[in-house]
Design an enzyme around this catalytic site. Structure first.
Site, PDB file in Angstrom:
ATOM      1  N   LYS A 277       4.781  57.127  24.635  1.00 47.58           N
ATOM      2  CA  LYS A 277       3.526  56.500  24.167  1.00 47.58           C
ATOM      3  C   LYS A 277       3.761  55.963  22.767  1.00 47.58           C
ATOM      4  O   LYS A 277       4.614  56.447  22.044  1.00 47.58           O
ATOM      5  CB  LYS A 277       2.418  57.554  24.121  1.00 47.58           C
ATOM      6  CG  LYS A 277       1.018  56.966  24.099  1.00 47.58           C
ATOM      7  CD  LYS A 277       0.540  56.697  25.513  1.00 47.58           C
ATOM      8  CE  LYS A 277      -0.779  55.971  25.544  1.00 47.58           C
ATOM      9  NZ  LYS A 277      -1.322  55.909  26.918  1.00 47.58           N
TER      10      LYS A 277
ATOM     11  N   ASP B  86      -3.158  50.176  26.131  1.00 46.82           N
ATOM     12  CA  ASP B  86      -4.039  51.358  26.066  1.00 46.82           C
ATOM     13  C   ASP B  86      -5.242  50.901  25.225  1.00 46.82           C
ATOM     14  O   ASP B  86      -5.490  49.678  25.137  1.00 46.82           O
ATOM     15  CB  ASP B  86      -3.302  52.560  25.443  1.00 46.82           C
ATOM     16  CG  ASP B  86      -4.035  53.888  25.652  1.00 46.82           C
ATOM     17  OD1 ASP B  86      -3.898  54.488  26.716  1.00 46.82           O
ATOM     18  OD2 ASP B  86      -4.782  54.322  24.738  1.00 46.82           O
TER      19      ASP B  86
HETATM   20  P1  NDP Z   1     -10.189  49.627  25.840  1.00 44.48           P
HETATM   21  O1  NDP Z   1      -9.775  49.400  24.448  1.00 44.48           O
HETATM   22  O2  NDP Z   1     -10.167  48.531  26.808  1.00 44.48           O
HETATM   23  O3  NDP Z   1     -11.656  50.247  25.887  1.00 44.48           O
HETATM   24  C1  NDP Z   1     -11.945  51.442  25.236  1.00 44.48           C
HETATM   25  C2  NDP Z   1     -13.433  51.708  25.362  1.00 44.48           C
HETATM   26  O4  NDP Z   1     -13.716  52.992  24.840  1.00 44.48           O
HETATM   27  C3  NDP Z   1     -14.271  50.722  24.547  1.00 44.48           C
HETATM   28  O5  NDP Z   1     -15.528  50.608  25.156  1.00 44.48           O
HETATM   29  C4  NDP Z   1     -14.374  51.444  23.204  1.00 44.48           C
HETATM   30  O6  NDP Z   1     -15.498  51.055  22.445  1.00 44.48           O
HETATM   31  C5  NDP Z   1     -14.493  52.883  23.646  1.00 44.48           C
HETATM   32  N1  NDP Z   1     -13.927  53.749  22.619  1.00 44.48           N
HETATM   33  C6  NDP Z   1     -12.658  53.758  22.166  1.00 44.48           C
HETATM   34  N2  NDP Z   1     -12.504  54.676  21.198  1.00 44.48           N
HETATM   35  C7  NDP Z   1     -13.707  55.244  21.046  1.00 44.48           C
HETATM   36  C8  NDP Z   1     -14.184  56.248  20.186  1.00 44.48           C
HETATM   37  N3  NDP Z   1     -13.381  56.858  19.299  1.00 44.48           N
HETATM   38  N4  NDP Z   1     -15.486  56.584  20.299  1.00 44.48           N
HETATM   39  C9  NDP Z   1     -16.308  55.983  21.195  1.00 44.48           C
HETATM   40  N5  NDP Z   1     -15.900  55.009  22.019  1.00 44.48           N
HETATM   41  C10 NDP Z   1     -14.622  54.653  21.948  1.00 44.48           C
HETATM   42  O7  NDP Z   1      -9.269  50.845  26.358  1.00 44.48           O
HETATM   43  P2  NDP Z   1      -8.966  51.314  27.845  1.00 44.48           P
HETATM   44  O8  NDP Z   1     -10.150  51.080  28.708  1.00 44.48           O
HETATM   45  O9  NDP Z   1      -7.661  50.765  28.235  1.00 44.48           O
HETATM   46  O10 NDP Z   1      -8.762  52.887  27.639  1.00 44.48           O
HETATM   47  C11 NDP Z   1      -9.817  53.829  27.768  1.00 44.48           C
HETATM   48  C12 NDP Z   1      -9.242  55.192  28.042  1.00 44.48           C
HETATM   49  O11 NDP Z   1      -8.456  55.171  29.246  1.00 44.48           O
HETATM   50  C13 NDP Z   1      -8.283  55.725  26.962  1.00 44.48           C
HETATM   51  O12 NDP Z   1      -8.408  57.127  26.909  1.00 44.48           O
HETATM   52  C14 NDP Z   1      -6.912  55.371  27.514  1.00 44.48           C
HETATM   53  O13 NDP Z   1      -5.907  56.201  26.982  1.00 44.48           O
HETATM   54  C15 NDP Z   1      -7.143  55.633  28.988  1.00 44.48           C
HETATM   55  N6  NDP Z   1      -6.226  54.997  29.928  1.00 44.48           N
HETATM   56  C16 NDP Z   1      -6.019  53.641  29.898  1.00 44.48           C
HETATM   57  C17 NDP Z   1      -5.188  53.066  30.841  1.00 44.48           C
HETATM   58  C18 NDP Z   1      -4.977  51.593  30.912  1.00 44.48           C
HETATM   59  O14 NDP Z   1      -4.276  51.149  31.817  1.00 44.48           O
HETATM   60  N7  NDP Z   1      -5.563  50.786  30.037  1.00 44.48           N
HETATM   61  C19 NDP Z   1      -4.470  53.873  31.827  1.00 44.48           C
HETATM   62  C20 NDP Z   1      -4.826  55.266  31.810  1.00 44.48           C
HETATM   63  C21 NDP Z   1      -5.652  55.778  30.877  1.00 44.48           C
HETATM   64  P3  NDP Z   1     -15.278  50.006  21.220  1.00 44.48           P
HETATM   65  O15 NDP Z   1     -14.915  48.722  21.892  1.00 44.48           O
HETATM   66  O16 NDP Z   1     -16.583  49.992  20.531  1.00 44.48           O
HETATM   67  O17 NDP Z   1     -14.170  50.569  20.395  1.00 44.48           O
HETATM   68  O1  2IT Z   2      -2.486  56.180  29.662  1.00 45.00           O
HETATM   69  C1  2IT Z   2      -1.889  55.410  30.439  1.00 45.00           C
HETATM   70  O2  2IT Z   2      -1.413  55.808  31.501  1.00 45.00           O
HETATM   71  C2  2IT Z   2      -1.784  53.994  30.070  1.00 45.00           C
HETATM   72  N1  2IT Z   2      -2.305  53.603  29.029  1.00 45.00           N
HETATM   73  C3  2IT Z   2      -1.004  53.048  30.938  1.00 45.00           C
HETATM   74  C4  2IT Z   2       0.460  53.164  30.671  1.00 45.00           C
HETATM   75  C5  2IT Z   2       1.331  52.135  31.355  1.00 45.00           C
HETATM   76  O3  2IT Z   2       2.525  52.174  31.056  1.00 45.00           O
HETATM   77  O4  2IT Z   2       0.857  51.326  32.144  1.00 45.00           O
END
Ligand code: NDP
Ligand code: 2IT
Length: 443
Positions: A126, A166
């Site tokens: 990561k 992420d």
């Molecule tokens: P994005 O940046 O697309 O979206 C994140 C969302 O969560 C936004 O709505 C953001 O609001 C909110 N957010 C982020 N930080 C905070 C905080 N500290 N407090 C409150 N709201 C918060 O990220 P993702 O959707 O990609 O990721 C979301 C989660 O999923 C994370 O935990 C990530 O690690 C996990 N994840 C992501 C994957 C991926 O493929 N993208 C795969 C597996 C897991 P704002 O815009 O206002 O900051």
């Molecule tokens: O938390 C996760 O699994 C991710 N942000 C996606 C990682 C990836 O390599 O696609």
């Protein structure tokens, strides 16, 4: 003292300043106890747990970049290469002001087991930065991404370490980083995933984490005599994972009534208007407060959290520790039957315990959000064979992988006498493959 307790005690002494890493390590190690105890002597001899909890390497670097006013800004960049015993390091990059080495270590540690659960050949890593993308111009985002890659490129490669997105890193950022990698190395290869469809990306990667979350949730519900169809779903977040979780939940016949961002949350009794969410978040990159302009009957809150809403299924899809013990109590009191984590470690340890003790079906993120990294691995396969698969082909593979993950973790939990404990099942099923590979490859 048991081997697990001994290692946990050492970690707590050494990494007291990394609470999120300790939380992730505690969750994994505690639930691995039955599997460790069954092989304690073998694992102790090769210091398996000490090796598993210490990254292979941690790269920390300065990221200087020029803002639109001509001022030099400096951020810190990280890449933690945790474990490559079953494949090249694989995991996303997070750009958020809260990022520290401890955050990246917690995410990298979780990624080892998640990636193993997918059944695909990917190790755990990561990275990210404390850079805050909010309020930055497109030009500033590009400058930062180029500066970040100007150092990172030395440490990654398609057979070595393959980053992706992420929080704060989506298609736009991956594009700028890919461009810089290509310029610096003169190579065109699958060094990043989540790429655009015109330059080597995979269909369904954008949707994969959210869609995968629903495939796993539906499998878990069905195994327990329920069905997602007709259920009321509370989702937190309004980013990549939340948006496509909402989309698939709706396609499956559920009603999604909440979404949130870091400034507030919306409740829409008629069901969330996803086209409005996509326009606000993906096109305008604006705040969620805009939602009521599209849906005047919806309510926007700046206090409290989505978990106070009455729902059957809760899907935390924003960030770590966003669902605490009080939230868990409220969900149980409101008759919720299932919680499946879209985010990484969104539920605190106390809340998880409370939900499990109160008979809520609970799917841990390392299983339920594995669809994103799984399709990343499929993107790597397509890049290696220089071919692109159809949308249907990738979606079908994704669904198969999620169903497999659920079956594997359910049977691992059963094997150790803890039927229905999907946290334990996921950790054990993810761990067994990695442990065997580590031992086979020596010290
Ligand atoms: P994005 O940046 O697309 O979206 C994140 C969302 O969560 C936004 O709505 C953001 O609001 C909110 N957010 C982020 N930080 C905070 C905080 N500290 N407090 C409150 N709201 C918060 O990220 P993702 O959707 O990609 O990721 C979301 C989660 O999923 C994370 O935990 C990530 O690690 C996990 N994840 C992501 C994957 C991926 O493929 N993208 C795969 C597996 C897991 P704002 O815009 O206002 O900051
Ligand atoms: O938390 C996760 O699994 C991710 N942000 C996606 C990682 C990836 O390599 O696609």
């Amino acid at each position: 003292m048991s081997y697990v307790s001994e290692v946990m005690e050492q970690l707590e002494k050494k990494y007291a300043s990394q609470p999120e890493f300790l939380q992730a390590a505690r969750e994994v190690l505690d639930s691995l106890a039955p599997a460790i105890e069954a092989n304690e002597e073998k694992y102790r001899k090769v210091a398996l747990l000490e090796r598993l909890t210490e990254p292979d390497r941690q790269i920390i670097f300065r990221v200087p970049w020029l803002d639109d006013k001509g001022q030099v800004q400096v951020n810190t960049g990280y890449r933690v290469q945790f474990n490559n015993s079953i494949g090249p390091y694989k995991g996303g990059l997070r750009f958020h002001p809260s990022v520290t080495l401890g955050t990246i270590k917690f995410l990298g540690f979780e990624q080892i087991f998640k990636n193993s659960l997918t059944g695909l050949p990917i190790g755990g890593g990561k990275g990210g930065s404390d850079f805050d993308p909010k309020g930055k111009s497109d030009n500033e985002i590009m400058k930062f991404c180029q500066a970040f890659m100007s150092e990172l490129y030395k440490h990654i490669g398609p057979d070595c370490d393959v980053p992706a997105g992420d929080i704060g890193v989506g298609g736009r950022e991956i594009g700028y980083m890919y461009g810089q990698y290509k310029k610096l190395t003169t190579t065109y290869c699958g060094v990043l995933t989540g790429k655009g469809l015109t330059y080597g990306g995979s269909l369904i990667r954008t949707e994969a984490t959210g869609y995968g979350l629903l495939y796993l949730t539906e499998t878990m519900l069905k195994a327990n005599g329920h069905d997602i169809k007709g259920k009321t779903v509370a989702i937190s977040g309004a980013g990549n994972v939340a948006t496509y979780a909402a989309e698939k939940a709706m396609q499956m016949g559920a009603k999604v009534v909440t979404m949130s961002d870091s400034t507030g949350w919306v409740y829409d009794a008629e069901g969330i208007d996803l086209a409005a969410i996509k326009e606000i978040k993906e096109v305008k990159r604006a705040r969620l407060s805009e939602y009521t302009k599209y849906r005047p009957n919806a309510v926007y809150h700046t206090e409290g959290h989505v978990w106070s809403t009455k729902c059957d299924v809760a899907l935390p899809c924003a960030t770590q520790n966003e669902l605490n013990l009080d939230d868990a109590k409220q969900l149980v009191a409101n008759g919720c039957i299932a919680v499946a984590e879209g985010a990484n470690m969104p539920t605190t340890l106390e809340a998880t315990k409370y939900l499990q003790e109160n008979g809520i079906l609970f799917a841990p993120g390392k299983a339920s959000n594995a669809g994103g990294v799984a399709v990343s691995a499929l993107e790597m396969s397509q890049n290696s064979e220089r071919l692109s698969w159809t949308r249907e082909e990738v979606d079908q593979k994704l669904e198969g992988i999620m169903v497999n993950i659920f079956n594997n973790l359910a049977s691992a939990a059963k094997r150790y006498g803890h039927e229905g404990n999907y946290v334990m099942g996921a950790n054990i099923a993810g761990f067994e493959k990695v442990a065997e590979a580590m031992i086979a490859q020596g010290i």
